[in-house]
Design an enzyme around this catalytic site. Sequence first.
Site, mmCIF file in Angstrom:
data_model
loop_
_atom_site.group_PDB
_atom_site.id
_atom_site.type_symbol
_atom_site.label_atom_id
_atom_site.label_comp_id
_atom_site.label_asym_id
_atom_site.label_seq_id
_atom_site.Cartn_x
_atom_site.Cartn_y
_atom_site.Cartn_z
ATOM 1 N N ASP A 40 -50.365 31.015 26.354
ATOM 2 C CA ASP A 40 -50.699 29.610 26.591
ATOM 3 C C ASP A 40 -51.304 29.055 25.313
ATOM 4 O O ASP A 40 -52.254 29.618 24.766
ATOM 5 C CB ASP A 40 -51.707 29.504 27.754
ATOM 6 C CG ASP A 40 -52.067 28.062 28.068
ATOM 7 O OD1 ASP A 40 -51.304 27.420 28.796
ATOM 8 O OD2 ASP A 40 -53.112 27.584 27.575
ATOM 9 N N GLU A 124 -44.376 28.655 26.191
ATOM 10 C CA GLU A 124 -43.930 27.384 26.757
ATOM 11 C C GLU A 124 -43.006 26.669 25.785
ATOM 12 O O GLU A 124 -43.294 26.600 24.590
ATOM 13 C CB GLU A 124 -45.138 26.485 27.045
ATOM 14 C CG GLU A 124 -45.779 26.759 28.378
ATOM 15 C CD GLU A 124 -46.878 25.763 28.665
ATOM 16 O OE1 GLU A 124 -46.879 25.187 29.754
ATOM 17 O OE2 GLU A 124 -47.732 25.558 27.785
ATOM 18 N N CYS A 191 -51.473 28.084 41.197
ATOM 19 C CA CYS A 191 -52.409 29.190 41.438
ATOM 20 C C CYS A 191 -51.649 30.512 41.333
ATOM 21 O O CYS A 191 -50.690 30.742 42.054
ATOM 22 C CB CYS A 191 -53.040 29.062 42.821
ATOM 23 S SG CYS A 191 -54.035 30.499 43.263
ATOM 24 N N CYS A 194 -52.048 32.453 45.042
ATOM 25 C CA CYS A 194 -51.341 32.051 46.267
ATOM 26 C C CYS A 194 -50.150 31.138 45.987
ATOM 27 O O CYS A 194 -49.379 30.827 46.894
ATOM 28 C CB CYS A 194 -52.301 31.377 47.258
ATOM 29 S SG CYS A 194 -52.787 29.701 46.753
ATOM 30 N N CYS A 210 -58.540 27.226 42.574
ATOM 31 C CA CYS A 210 -57.508 26.863 43.550
ATOM 32 C C CYS A 210 -58.146 26.187 44.757
ATOM 33 O O CYS A 210 -59.072 26.730 45.363
ATOM 34 C CB CYS A 210 -56.740 28.106 43.985
ATOM 35 S SG CYS A 210 -55.460 27.748 45.192
ATOM 36 N N CYS A 213 -56.925 28.610 48.046
ATOM 37 C CA CYS A 213 -57.458 29.959 48.324
ATOM 38 C C CYS A 213 -58.770 30.252 47.594
ATOM 39 O O CYS A 213 -59.383 31.287 47.821
ATOM 40 C CB CYS A 213 -56.419 31.028 47.974
ATOM 41 S SG CYS A 213 -56.197 31.275 46.201
ATOM 42 N N ASP A 220 -56.943 28.541 30.667
ATOM 43 C CA ASP A 220 -55.944 28.962 29.676
ATOM 44 C C ASP A 220 -55.294 30.290 30.081
ATOM 45 O O ASP A 220 -54.096 30.488 29.894
ATOM 46 C CB ASP A 220 -56.587 29.104 28.287
ATOM 47 C CG ASP A 220 -57.049 27.760 27.741
ATOM 48 O OD1 ASP A 220 -56.403 26.741 28.065
ATOM 49 O OD2 ASP A 220 -58.055 27.738 27.010
HETATM 50 ZN ZN LIG Z 1 -54.603 29.854 45.385
#
Ligand SMILES: [Zn+2]
Length: 269
Positions: A40, A124, A191, A194, A210, A213, A220
């Site tokens: 990243d 990326e 996330c 999840c 998140c 969750c 980063d």
């Molecule tokens: Zn999550």
Amino acid sequence: LGAVKNVTVSFNLGKWFASIQTEREVETPVHPSTGIVGIDMGIARFATLSDGSHFAPLNSFKRQEKALVKAQRAMSRKQKFSNNWKKAKANVQKIHARIGNARRDYLHKATTTISKNHAMVCIEDLQVRNMSKSASGTTETPGKNVKAKSGLNKAILDQGWYEFRRQLDYKLAWNGGQLIAVPPRNTSRTCPCCGHIAKENRLSQARFECVECGFEENADLVGAINVLRAGHARLACAETSPAGWGVGPRTHRSDSCDYRLSAVGILVL
Ligand SMILES: [Zn+2]
């Protein structure tokens, strides 16, 4: 090593350089590692790897900016083409050279380390060139947010993202590794625990939490993990598709190729 193809002699900021390009046949290298890593790219941290390690921001220009402004101001006060003006001009050039050298040295060290330690590197597919285009826009479509954008542009340019990626690409090829570019979609807001996608997951520039969750991590690092996953997905896709996009023989546009590597040596005379 190999047959000399050309020699380029150049003069830059008070120093002469001779660059010698040679060509020779080499075996396709086998990378010593089998690992895959996601990266990243950021401002606060230049690069964060999905294994948790990171590279500090370069900011060489920022650090030298004050000295440069001071030197430029001193030069503007001198009478043009006088001896004092020439001395001041040499000083400005010296600071420019220092900035360039520090940046090159940092980028080469970072890309050498990464390309040696990891056989596959996912990054990326940011359009750096577009991102760093003039923020002021044109007279027909004036740019929005000019000040903030130009600040970001400057930081991106300062840290040489484009050069970083270019170096990673050819150094990985030299070592028998591979660079995998993935679409940047949602890498900062998904996330890794999840899979919930929401911009609210990204509390601040530095923190990820998140809303579904409760998973918490450095933002980063979350980005790097998601880039790694996108890279895995791309590889899986390439294995099942007959076209095999993303893997297989590489085609190079620039300064490296699969079987014939050109070595460029720089000598300071
Ligand atoms: Zn999550």
